[in-house]
Design an enzyme around this catalytic site. Sequence first.
Site, short mmCIF file in Angstrom:
data_model
loop_
_atom_site.label_atom_id
_atom_site.label_comp_id
_atom_site.label_asym_id
_atom_site.label_seq_id
_atom_site.Cartn_x
_atom_site.Cartn_y
_atom_site.Cartn_z
N SER A 132 1.16 -1.71 -0.35
CA SER A 132 -0.31 -0.13 0.13
C SER A 132 0.83 1.13 0.07
O SER A 132 -0.11 2.46 -0.53
CB SER A 132 -0.95 -0.03 1.03
OG SER A 132 -0.17 -0.02 2.37
N ILE A 133 1.81 1.34 0.07
CA ILE A 133 2.65 2.18 0.98
C ILE A 133 3.66 2.32 -0.31
O ILE A 133 4.34 3.67 -1.15
CB ILE A 133 3.54 2.45 1.71
CG1 ILE A 133 2.53 2.74 2.62
CG2 ILE A 133 4.77 3.27 2.21
CD1 ILE A 133 3.18 3.35 4.60
N ASP A 285 7.25 -6.75 12.29
CA ASP A 285 6.77 -7.08 11.64
C ASP A 285 6.98 -8.54 10.76
O ASP A 285 7.47 -8.88 9.96
CB ASP A 285 6.22 -6.25 10.67
CG ASP A 285 4.85 -6.53 9.99
OD1 ASP A 285 4.20 -6.97 9.90
OD2 ASP A 285 5.12 -5.86 8.21
#
Length: 511
Positions: A132-133, A285
């Site tokens: 998304s980035i 993450d």
Amino acid sequence: MTAPAIHLWRLLKWGRTLARHGALRGIERDPNTPAPVRRLCRIARLGARVPATPAYADALEAIGPPAIKLGQTLATRPDLIGEDAARDLERLQDAVPPLPYAVIEAALRNSFGRPLDQIFAEIDPKPVGAASIAQVHRAITTDGRQVAVKVLRPGVEEEFAKAIDTYEWAAAHLEAFGGELSRLRLRLVIETFKRWTARELDLRREAASASELAESMIAEPDFVVPKIDWQRTTGRVLTLEWIEGIKLSKRDQLLAAGHNPARLAQTLVQAFLRQAIAEGFFHADLHQGNLFALPGDRLAAIDFGIMGRIDRRARVWLAEILYGLITGNYRRVAEIHFEAGYVPPHHNVGEFATALRAVGEPMRGMAVKDMSVGQMLDGLFNITRDFDMQTQPHLLLLQKTMVMVEGVATALDPEINMWETAAPFVREWIRTELGPETAIADRLIEDVRTLARLPELVRNIERHFPSPGGAPPAPPLKPVELVRIGAGWRYATVGLLSGFTGALLAWLVLG
């Protein structure tokens, strides 16, 4: 400043998407939801066909990249959104269709400000990953090294800024209702999300995080952090060493390549414990897509956008809590919660210890291989309301990462037990951090620092109380008596004077 009408329009538009996926049902039914919020949810779902089973992750993916990132943040907050929603949000893969290479090439030229052939000998136009980035391309530098090039998607900063502005506005209004919403500290949740996003939107900060993690993991040579190419890194482009390995999600390929899954799992757990407890700076993450197996059963991590940090005092508390739960010392675990300020002092330590026992003892009765750190920590969240515990975002991020690490390790080695793996490391760290040698060393360090500050303290005293100058000492002054005269307070100076001069002076002053 964004107008309230724009915030409301965005919320209704997003709410409509959430409603179509059944994601508002839980909010409407929760007794802690304020009536105005419940009415807003009803308006958002008017005429929508609501599925029987909520699809939270699908809803956020439909809204867009900022919502995907917010969903990843909320996945760390089962106390806020519930266990079912948190588990569903964990499947957010942050994968989006890639942008055309022409767009990426233009972004690279604008970022570097010079022709790309002066920087890279070759760039593969097909991305190896798109999120998304940013998206990632494989490249070869002009000096022949293989690297991964991560490029921010154009316009992503503005998109996130608008969304976060509305998130902050909504969180402030929800907290104003008080009660349970105030205890959950929604504004702090959004602030945490904002900080994570700020790090991910500045790729130099991500590069710095990777560099710092690499330095802190020197003691774990089997855990590899790719090297940063600082000369080819900007705020919008990150260039780092290419990792040629096998993703941990591909178990069949791991076995075919001769890897030992049990050893990989052990390496992962040990590396995480060192990061979180010993160093206080951890990769937050660590899912299977960000971990690769290298020759020699080494592990490599990528994607350093989300990192967690815990100070030393909190790490000591955390280690004692984990070890207390492992050994069944619930009283000490309860005392630590009060010492750390996690539980307000008006509660009873013994009662809290009993509540902890109710969570821990069922786990201790299970077979060793079936015990779960994740289940234990999830149980702890269920007693937070009874004891007015305010949420601790840094610990919630750690809890989410610990559960994630346990899941990856268990997928590699179903027989691994996080308790058995963690206990020796935690026990040794507690001994070194809380033992008598450390206490003496800490006291010596503190005393030396105090002594080092003495010269500065003396200089500060001299500034406030300077030495007398060249003027001669003042003569002694005669005593003065304060006199109360009449209905109010008036003061006269009555010296040791005599005769007409003293009387005249008193008359002039008193009037």
